[in-house]
Write a protein that holds these residues in place. Structure first.
Motif, PDB file in Angstrom:
ATOM      1  N   VAL A  47       0.804 -11.751  -7.945  1.00  0.00           N
ATOM      2  CA  VAL A  47       1.070 -10.452  -7.324  1.00  0.00           C
ATOM      3  C   VAL A  47       0.107  -9.425  -7.913  1.00  0.00           C
ATOM      4  O   VAL A  47       0.024  -9.276  -9.139  1.00  0.00           O
ATOM      5  CB  VAL A  47       2.524  -9.986  -7.554  1.00  0.00           C
ATOM      6  N   THR A  48      -0.607  -8.744  -7.050  1.00  0.00           N
ATOM      7  CA  THR A  48      -1.551  -7.698  -7.446  1.00  0.00           C
ATOM      8  C   THR A  48      -1.043  -6.362  -6.930  1.00  0.00           C
ATOM      9  O   THR A  48      -0.551  -6.273  -5.800  1.00  0.00           O
ATOM     10  CB  THR A  48      -2.946  -7.975  -6.870  1.00  0.00           C
ATOM     11  N   MET A  49      -1.150  -5.328  -7.739  1.00  0.00           N
ATOM     12  CA  MET A  49      -0.703  -4.006  -7.309  1.00  0.00           C
ATOM     13  C   MET A  49      -1.730  -3.352  -6.394  1.00  0.00           C
ATOM     14  O   MET A  49      -2.927  -3.391  -6.655  1.00  0.00           O
ATOM     15  CB  MET A  49      -0.428  -3.108  -8.515  1.00  0.00           C
ATOM     16  N   LEU A  50      -1.246  -2.767  -5.321  1.00  0.00           N
ATOM     17  CA  LEU A  50      -2.067  -1.956  -4.428  1.00  0.00           C
ATOM     18  C   LEU A  50      -1.702  -0.489  -4.637  1.00  0.00           C
ATOM     19  O   LEU A  50      -0.524  -0.153  -4.825  1.00  0.00           O
ATOM     20  CB  LEU A  50      -1.826  -2.326  -2.961  1.00  0.00           C
ATOM     21  N   LYS A  51      -2.681   0.371  -4.560  1.00  0.00           N
ATOM     22  CA  LYS A  51      -2.468   1.807  -4.729  1.00  0.00           C
ATOM     23  C   LYS A  51      -2.958   2.551  -3.485  1.00  0.00           C
ATOM     24  O   LYS A  51      -3.989   3.226  -3.515  1.00  0.00           O
ATOM     25  CB  LYS A  51      -3.204   2.309  -5.977  1.00  0.00           C
ATOM     26  N   PRO A  52      -2.237   2.440  -2.370  1.00  0.00           N
ATOM     27  CA  PRO A  52      -2.669   3.142  -1.159  1.00  0.00           C
ATOM     28  C   PRO A  52      -2.465   4.643  -1.297  1.00  0.00           C
ATOM     29  O   PRO A  52      -1.660   5.109  -2.110  1.00  0.00           O
ATOM     30  CB  PRO A  52      -1.753   2.563  -0.078  1.00  0.00           C
ATOM     31  N   ARG A  53      -3.187   5.404  -0.501  1.00  0.00           N
ATOM     32  CA  ARG A  53      -3.056   6.862  -0.533  1.00  0.00           C
ATOM     33  C   ARG A  53      -1.891   7.329   0.332  1.00  0.00           C
ATOM     34  O   ARG A  53      -1.319   8.399   0.100  1.00  0.00           O
ATOM     35  CB  ARG A  53      -4.357   7.509  -0.063  1.00  0.00           C
ATOM     36  N   THR A  54      -1.558   6.565   1.360  1.00  0.00           N
ATOM     37  CA  THR A  54      -0.422   6.873   2.229  1.00  0.00           C
ATOM     38  C   THR A  54       0.379   5.597   2.440  1.00  0.00           C
ATOM     39  O   THR A  54      -0.119   4.495   2.212  1.00  0.00           O
ATOM     40  CB  THR A  54      -0.872   7.438   3.584  1.00  0.00           C
ATOM     41  N   ILE A  55       1.609   5.732   2.899  1.00  0.00           N
ATOM     42  CA  ILE A  55       2.466   4.560   3.033  1.00  0.00           C
ATOM     43  C   ILE A  55       2.966   4.336   4.455  1.00  0.00           C
ATOM     44  O   ILE A  55       3.355   3.230   4.816  1.00  0.00           O
ATOM     45  CB  ILE A  55       3.666   4.649   2.063  1.00  0.00           C
ATOM     46  N   LEU A  56       2.962   5.360   5.282  1.00  0.00           N
ATOM     47  CA  LEU A  56       3.443   5.200   6.651  1.00  0.00           C
ATOM     48  C   LEU A  56       2.323   4.707   7.562  1.00  0.00           C
ATOM     49  O   LEU A  56       1.204   5.217   7.530  1.00  0.00           O
ATOM     50  CB  LEU A  56       3.973   6.528   7.198  1.00  0.00           C
ATOM     51  N   THR A  57       2.632   3.708   8.369  1.00  0.00           N
ATOM     52  CA  THR A  57       1.710   3.207   9.383  1.00  0.00           C
ATOM     53  C   THR A  57       2.213   3.649  10.744  1.00  0.00           C
ATOM     54  O   THR A  57       3.370   3.395  11.095  1.00  0.00           O
ATOM     55  CB  THR A  57       1.617   1.678   9.342  1.00  0.00           C
ATOM     56  N   SER A  69       6.121   2.679  10.505  1.00  0.00           N
ATOM     57  CA  SER A  69       6.660   1.587   9.702  1.00  0.00           C
ATOM     58  C   SER A  69       6.113   1.657   8.284  1.00  0.00           C
ATOM     59  O   SER A  69       5.134   2.358   7.999  1.00  0.00           O
ATOM     60  CB  SER A  69       6.309   0.236  10.329  1.00  0.00           C
ATOM     61  N   ILE A  70       6.774   0.912   7.395  1.00  0.00           N
ATOM     62  CA  ILE A  70       6.333   0.755   6.008  1.00  0.00           C
ATOM     63  C   ILE A  70       6.343  -0.735   5.682  1.00  0.00           C
ATOM     64  O   ILE A  70       7.321  -1.430   5.970  1.00  0.00           O
ATOM     65  CB  ILE A  70       7.256   1.491   5.024  1.00  0.00           C
ATOM     66  N   ASN A  71       5.269  -1.193   5.076  1.00  0.00           N
ATOM     67  CA  ASN A  71       5.228  -2.549   4.552  1.00  0.00           C
ATOM     68  C   ASN A  71       4.997  -2.467   3.051  1.00  0.00           C
ATOM     69  O   ASN A  71       3.914  -2.096   2.597  1.00  0.00           O
ATOM     70  CB  ASN A  71       4.132  -3.362   5.239  1.00  0.00           C
ATOM     71  N   ALA A  72       6.043  -2.765   2.301  1.00  0.00           N
ATOM     72  CA  ALA A  72       5.987  -2.632   0.841  1.00  0.00           C
ATOM     73  C   ALA A  72       5.105  -3.684   0.202  1.00  0.00           C
ATOM     74  O   ALA A  72       4.631  -3.506  -0.917  1.00  0.00           O
ATOM     75  CB  ALA A  72       7.396  -2.732   0.270  1.00  0.00           C
ATOM     76  N   LYS A 107       3.149  -2.675  -3.461  1.00  0.00           N
ATOM     77  CA  LYS A 107       2.824  -1.252  -3.458  1.00  0.00           C
ATOM     78  C   LYS A 107       3.910  -0.496  -4.237  1.00  0.00           C
ATOM     79  O   LYS A 107       4.850   0.048  -3.649  1.00  0.00           O
ATOM     80  CB  LYS A 107       2.734  -0.742  -2.024  1.00  0.00           C
ATOM     81  N   PRO A 108       3.796  -0.464  -5.575  1.00  0.00           N
ATOM     82  CA  PRO A 108       4.880   0.092  -6.390  1.00  0.00           C
ATOM     83  C   PRO A 108       5.084   1.584  -6.197  1.00  0.00           C
ATOM     84  O   PRO A 108       6.147   2.102  -6.542  1.00  0.00           O
ATOM     85  CB  PRO A 108       4.438  -0.230  -7.827  1.00  0.00           C
ATOM     86  N   ASP A 109       4.097   2.299  -5.667  1.00  0.00           N
ATOM     87  CA  ASP A 109       4.230   3.742  -5.462  1.00  0.00           C
ATOM     88  C   ASP A 109       4.775   4.091  -4.076  1.00  0.00           C
ATOM     89  O   ASP A 109       4.756   5.260  -3.680  1.00  0.00           O
ATOM     90  CB  ASP A 109       2.873   4.430  -5.641  1.00  0.00           C
ATOM     91  N   ALA A 110       5.264   3.088  -3.352  1.00  0.00           N
ATOM     92  CA  ALA A 110       5.668   3.314  -1.964  1.00  0.00           C
ATOM     93  C   ALA A 110       6.712   4.419  -1.827  1.00  0.00           C
ATOM     94  O   ALA A 110       6.601   5.288  -0.955  1.00  0.00           O
ATOM     95  CB  ALA A 110       6.194   2.017  -1.354  1.00  0.00           C
TER      96      ALA A 110
END
Length: 355
Positions: A47-57, A69-72, A107-110
């Motif tokens: 498992v690798t952490m992703l740090k996206p800038r936004t979470i809503l698609t 939608s959100i995909n965690a 995506k832990p910051d979701a």
């Protein structure tokens, strides 16, 4: 290459759309397979952490009943061979095959990103769908608890949510979902594609058993949460004969609604699915693909709006007739629950005050 036990794909597919052919051409990818004298070791999940800038698609497709939608997580350890989300792993320069089900991203910051999105004055409330790409309750949710953190934010703000999963783990969040459902803010769809344990282990090797999923439907329904059963996908000549029985079991479990989708094979999913058929169902592989192509206008996949979720031709019509008759017989789909958007209140506190 010998297929790793307990995995869905028979190998790592190439992707002509991205960089994977070049990676395979130089041979370096073989190092990641750990081949020693031709025998692969157990394939471990990372498992690798992703740090996206936004979470809503955002979504504007006319084929799906949600606009955001959100995909965690990216990738899914359930390993369902038919998963239409497999091609998304090519964006990470990874294979839609075994990489998709073993090299996961979280995506832990979701929840924090969601709180920021909901706090914006420009935000317009609409139901948020969880599980539209990869499962929000796949095994790593037990450790990361990102889905639960998202639900905490949605419950706090009275924001409507619709969840799709093929895991019984969703019942762990009944304490959040039941109060939301009482306000008209939550519904859950549980996917059950086959009642045959052997078929289920083959097509969805790391997903909970069908009986566990149906037991989850019962617990959700008893908690007052509107619950669907998704018969998706229907695989011709492998699971299509179960439609009536699946509808009956869904009703007995307490579901009020159901729907089905014929199997879809976009991009790299088609060759992965063909390889899976050759290994597990060689006696009927030709028939399966012939029926799929008849459903998809002569192609392995139909990407067109309005037909991609329904299929076309006599096979598609037969599936629809059988499904709707079964639903009428067992009292499903008599109404359509709607999620309430009028109760939403933006987040309060330091994060919310930034916007």
């Amino acid at each position: 290459m010998v297929k790793p036990a307990g995995r869905g794909a028979t190998g790592n597919a190439t992707s002509k759309r991205f960089a994977l052919p070049d990676r395979e051409a130089d041979g370096d990818w073989l190092d990641t397979q750990g081949l020693v004298d031709g025998a692969p070791p157990p394939l471990r999940t990372s498992v690798t952490m992703l740090k996206p800038r936004t979470i809503l698609t955002r979504n504007s497709s006319p084929d799906v009943p949600f606009s955001q939608s959100i995909n965690a997580y990216a990738g899914c350890e359930h390993g369902c061979i038919y998963c239409f989300a497999r091609p998304t792993h090519a964006y990470h320069d990874l294979s839609p095959g075994l990489d998709f089900e073993s090299r996961l991203f979280a995506k832990p910051d979701a929840a924090q990103l969601l709180r920021a999105e909901l706090s914006k004055p420009s935000y317009r409330v609409a139901p948020i769908a969880l599980g539209t790409s990869t499962d929000p309750y796949q095994p790593i949710e037990g450790e990361w608890r990102i889905t639960r953190a998202i639900l905490d934010v949605l419950a706090e703000t009275n924001h409507p949510v619709a969840i799709t999963t093929k895991s019984h783990r969703v019942v762990r969040d009944i304490d959040i979902l039941a109060p939301m459902a009482a306000k008209g803010l939550a519904m859950v769809c549980v996917s059950v594609t086959s009642l045959d344990a052997k078929v289920a282990r083959t097509v969805e090797p790391r997903a909970p058993t069908p009986e566990r999923r149906l037991a989850a439907v019962t617990k959700l329904a008893e908690a007052g949460i509107p619950t669907y059963v998704s018969i998706a996908p229907v695989i011709p000549a492998i699971t299509d004969h179960e439609i009536e029985h699946l509808v009956e079991r869904a009703a007995r479990a307490g579901a009020r609604h159901a729907f089905f989708i014929p199997v879809r094979l976009p991009h790299e999913v088609a060759p992965l699915f063909r390889a899976w058929l050759s290994e597990h169902f060689p006696d009927r592989a030709g028939k399966v693909m012939a029926v799929i192509q008849s459903l998809r206008g002569g192609r392995d996949n139909d990407p067109d709006f309005f037909t991609r979720m329904k299929g076309q031709g006599p096979w598609a019509e037969l599936l629809r007739v059988r499904f709707h008759r079964a639903c009428r017989l067992h009292g499903l789909n008599r109404d359509r629950p709607l999620l309430d958007t009028s109760q939403f209140r933006p987040p309060s506190g330091a994060q919310g005050e930034l916007f």
